[in-house]
Enzyme design. Structure first.
Site, PDB file in Angstrom:
ATOM      1  N   ALA A  45       0.831  -1.203   0.000  1.00 28.54           N
ATOM      2  CA  ALA A  45       0.000   0.000   0.000  1.00 28.54           C
ATOM      3  C   ALA A  45       0.866   1.253   0.000  1.00 28.54           C
ATOM      4  O   ALA A  45       1.176   1.817   1.058  1.00 28.54           O
ATOM      5  CB  ALA A  45      -0.940  -0.013   1.202  1.00 28.54           C
ATOM      6  N   GLU A  65      -1.166   6.784  -3.494  1.00 25.86           N
ATOM      7  CA  GLU A  65      -2.238   7.606  -2.939  1.00 25.86           C
ATOM      8  C   GLU A  65      -2.839   8.472  -4.045  1.00 25.86           C
ATOM      9  O   GLU A  65      -2.244   8.617  -5.111  1.00 25.86           O
ATOM     10  CB  GLU A  65      -1.699   8.494  -1.814  1.00 25.86           C
ATOM     11  CG  GLU A  65      -1.152   7.726  -0.627  1.00 25.86           C
ATOM     12  CD  GLU A  65      -0.696   8.644   0.505  1.00 25.86           C
ATOM     13  OE1 GLU A  65      -0.866   9.881   0.378  1.00 25.86           O
ATOM     14  OE2 GLU A  65      -0.197   8.112   1.517  1.00 25.86           O
ATOM     15  N   PHE A  92      -5.771   2.237  -5.644  1.00 26.91           N
ATOM     16  CA  PHE A  92      -5.271   1.343  -6.698  1.00 26.91           C
ATOM     17  C   PHE A  92      -4.397   0.225  -6.138  1.00 26.91           C
ATOM     18  O   PHE A  92      -3.410  -0.181  -6.766  1.00 26.91           O
ATOM     19  CB  PHE A  92      -4.487   2.112  -7.770  1.00 26.91           C
ATOM     20  CG  PHE A  92      -5.184   3.330  -8.315  1.00 26.91           C
ATOM     21  CD1 PHE A  92      -6.547   3.354  -8.499  1.00 26.91           C
ATOM     22  CD2 PHE A  92      -4.462   4.472  -8.634  1.00 26.91           C
ATOM     23  CE1 PHE A  92      -7.189   4.484  -8.998  1.00 26.91           C
ATOM     24  CE2 PHE A  92      -5.085   5.601  -9.132  1.00 26.91           C
ATOM     25  CZ  PHE A  92      -6.453   5.613  -9.327  1.00 26.91           C
ATOM     26  N   ILE A  93      -4.749  -0.302  -4.973  1.00 27.07           N
ATOM     27  CA  ILE A  93      -3.910  -1.302  -4.325  1.00 27.07           C
ATOM     28  C   ILE A  93      -4.394  -2.695  -4.708  1.00 27.07           C
ATOM     29  O   ILE A  93      -5.509  -3.105  -4.360  1.00 27.07           O
ATOM     30  CB  ILE A  93      -3.930  -1.131  -2.790  1.00 27.07           C
ATOM     31  CG1 ILE A  93      -3.569   0.316  -2.405  1.00 27.07           C
ATOM     32  CG2 ILE A  93      -2.980  -2.133  -2.148  1.00 27.07           C
ATOM     33  CD1 ILE A  93      -2.234   0.800  -2.917  1.00 27.07           C
ATOM     34  N   THR A  94      -3.546  -3.423  -5.437  1.00 28.52           N
ATOM     35  CA  THR A  94      -3.884  -4.781  -5.865  1.00 28.52           C
ATOM     36  C   THR A  94      -4.078  -5.688  -4.661  1.00 28.52           C
ATOM     37  O   THR A  94      -3.264  -5.706  -3.742  1.00 28.52           O
ATOM     38  CB  THR A  94      -2.780  -5.344  -6.772  1.00 28.52           C
ATOM     39  OG1 THR A  94      -2.646  -4.500  -7.925  1.00 28.52           O
ATOM     40  CG2 THR A  94      -3.119  -6.759  -7.230  1.00 28.52           C
ATOM     41  N   ARG A 111      -8.121 -18.420 -40.925  1.00 30.07           N
ATOM     42  CA  ARG A 111      -9.000 -17.373 -41.436  1.00 30.07           C
ATOM     43  C   ARG A 111      -8.672 -17.100 -42.904  1.00 30.07           C
ATOM     44  O   ARG A 111      -7.524 -16.790 -43.246  1.00 30.07           O
ATOM     45  CB  ARG A 111      -8.800 -16.093 -40.610  1.00 30.07           C
ATOM     46  CG  ARG A 111      -9.501 -14.858 -41.147  1.00 30.07           C
ATOM     47  CD  ARG A 111     -10.998 -15.007 -41.138  1.00 30.07           C
ATOM     48  NE  ARG A 111     -11.626 -13.709 -41.397  1.00 30.07           N
ATOM     49  CZ  ARG A 111     -12.880 -13.563 -41.775  1.00 30.07           C
ATOM     50  NH1 ARG A 111     -13.652 -14.633 -41.950  1.00 30.07           N
ATOM     51  NH2 ARG A 111     -13.375 -12.346 -41.974  1.00 30.07           N
ATOM     52  N   GLU A 145       4.106   0.022 -11.351  1.00 31.97           N
ATOM     53  CA  GLU A 145       5.542  -0.151 -11.082  1.00 31.97           C
ATOM     54  C   GLU A 145       6.364   0.916 -11.809  1.00 31.97           C
ATOM     55  O   GLU A 145       7.502   0.687 -12.215  1.00 31.97           O
ATOM     56  CB  GLU A 145       6.049  -1.545 -11.489  1.00 31.97           C
ATOM     57  CG  GLU A 145       5.135  -2.706 -11.146  1.00 31.97           C
ATOM     58  CD  GLU A 145       4.949  -2.891  -9.653  1.00 31.97           C
ATOM     59  OE1 GLU A 145       5.589  -2.168  -8.878  1.00 31.97           O
ATOM     60  OE2 GLU A 145       4.143  -3.750  -9.280  1.00 31.97           O
ATOM     61  N   THR A 163       5.423   4.411 -14.520  1.00 29.41           N
ATOM     62  CA  THR A 163       4.979   4.563 -15.903  1.00 29.41           C
ATOM     63  C   THR A 163       6.177   4.520 -16.857  1.00 29.41           C
ATOM     64  O   THR A 163       7.331   4.705 -16.448  1.00 29.41           O
ATOM     65  CB  THR A 163       4.253   5.906 -16.099  1.00 29.41           C
ATOM     66  OG1 THR A 163       5.184   6.973 -15.865  1.00 29.41           O
ATOM     67  CG2 THR A 163       3.063   6.032 -15.161  1.00 29.41           C
TER      68      THR A 163
END
Length: 389
Positions: free
Chosen positions: A123, A126, A155-157, A269, A364, A366
């Site tokens: 965590a 923020e 946004f804490i996994t 295809r 981790e 940008t």
């Protein structure tokens, strides 16, 4: 460094079987329901997936960086949510303890993380502290033998289901930047700590991400990682440095899968009376994708070996994360293009993976943050070389 080739080959074979027989058949269902079935999580525990990088003396497999890279490449050829379920325990959520924890902290938590008995989360982020993590506003105020924490994380996994939270907070308000930050180990159930519901996301359905709230959360001073205040940001960077190599490996697996899917689809295809695999512009997309996969794999394995030998890989880890995540995004985009209209439909692996891998270029660090880091370190190294020359 490969410590035991035979054991590693057995492990990779077990993971490959798990991916093919259990994970891939469930991808579409999990994307739809946003939940990994508990029997699958139980299989992860039985396979030891929660403890790959945790040292053997604490119940883990103690894999080297190179071995862990090969495992990550293998496991991420299924939808990335599977690895996300156990990845915190064997990566970012345990690495702070491995790197800087006291023996008592390691003994208390690492065996339970390694077995999957508990789930950990990291965590740090923020609402006002993303790329600039040193601007975090969560505070921890000393009160006798305790600290009282107030603030929030986003946004804490795995936050909605985590049992152990590594929470970063400012313990010295008079010290700006990184130096006044400490890392705290806080268990779910501690009064004052709560989590929000799982966020609705673009992709990686089945991997819950949410907020962490701290309101007058009182913890003992011994909850600080290493029991040394003010070292939290250094601890975070140690964890992230290793995790960036892990994440780069996790970008390679989906790209390998997508190349295979492109080849399979192009061979079946037909347009204008011929398989689209006969057309050179389709071949170009496949060739470019496969070449980039091999380039990323070589870079990440070389960096992992350097880390295993004790070298400083701070710049190379940034290179790995930046190149592999951008590579994976390009491959995913080409896969949608090869699939054509079908690639835009939710029923196809190209559409699902296109959504799933987009976040790799964000967390981790940008791409742009890593570019700045790489440029700065390159110029610093060049400056030192000129001084010596």
């Amino acid at each position: 460094m490969i410590s035991n080739p035979s054991a590693l080959n057995t492990l990779l074979a077990d993971i490959r079987r798990f991916v093919l027989e259990t994970c891939i058949p469930l991808e579409a269902e999990i994307d739809r329901t946003d939940v990994i079935p508990e029997p699958v999580v139980a299989q992860m525990r039985a396979l030891g997936l929660f403890g790959h990088s945790i040292p053997r003396e604490y119940g883990g497999a103690g894999l080297t960086a190179e071995e862990l890279t090969l495992v990550n490449i293998e496991v991420s050829q299924a939808a990335t949510v599977f690895r996300a379920r156990f990845g915190g325990n064997t990566g970012i959520a345990s690495e702070s303890l491995v790197a800087d924890g006291t023996e008592a902290q390691r003994t208390r938590y690492l065996p339970r993380l390694a077995s999957g008995e508990i789930t950990g989360c990291f965590a740090l982020t923020e609402p006002e502290a993303g790329s600039d993590a040193t601007s975090l506003r969560t505070v921890a105020v000393r009160d006798g033998d305790h600290y009282v924490l107030n603030g929030s994380k986003c946004f804490i996994t795995n936050a909605p289901l985590a049992d152990l939270f590594t929470v970063f907070a400012r313990t010295d308000p008079d010290t700006p930047g990184a130096h006044g930050i400490s890392a705290f180990l806080i268990e779910r159930g501690t009064p004052g700590l709560s989590t929000g519901p799982a966020e609705r996301k673009m992709g990686q359905h089945g991997s819950p991400v949410g907020d962490v709230y701290l309101k007058d959360c009182r913890v003992p001073a011994s909850a600080i990682v290493g029991e040394v205040p003010g070292q939290g940001f250094k601890t975070a960077m140690k964890a992230l440095n290793k995790q960036r190599i892990n994440l780069a490996g996790l970008c390679i697996g989906p790209a390998i899968r997508l190349v295979d899917e492109m080849v399979r689809y192009a061979a079946t295809r037909e347009q204008f009376g011929r398989p689209i695999a006969d057309y050179q512009l389709v071949q170009q997309m496949i060739a470019d994708s496969n070449t980039e996969v091999h380039a990323a794999r070589a870079l990440v394995l070389e960096t992992a070996r350097k880390r295993d030998s004790g070298g400083d890989v701070t710049m190379e880890a940034s290179m790995c994360k930046m190149f592999a995540s951008e590579m994976c995004g390009r491959v995913a985009d080409r896969a949608v293009q090869v699939f054509g209209g079908s690639g835009y439909m939710a029923r196809t692996v190209a559409e699902r993976f296109y959504r799933d891998v987009r976040v790799f270029r964000l967390y981790e660090g940008t791409t742009q943050i890593h570019q700045l880091n790489i440029a700065r370190r390159t110029m610093e190294a060049r400056g030192r070389a000129l001084e010596l020359g």
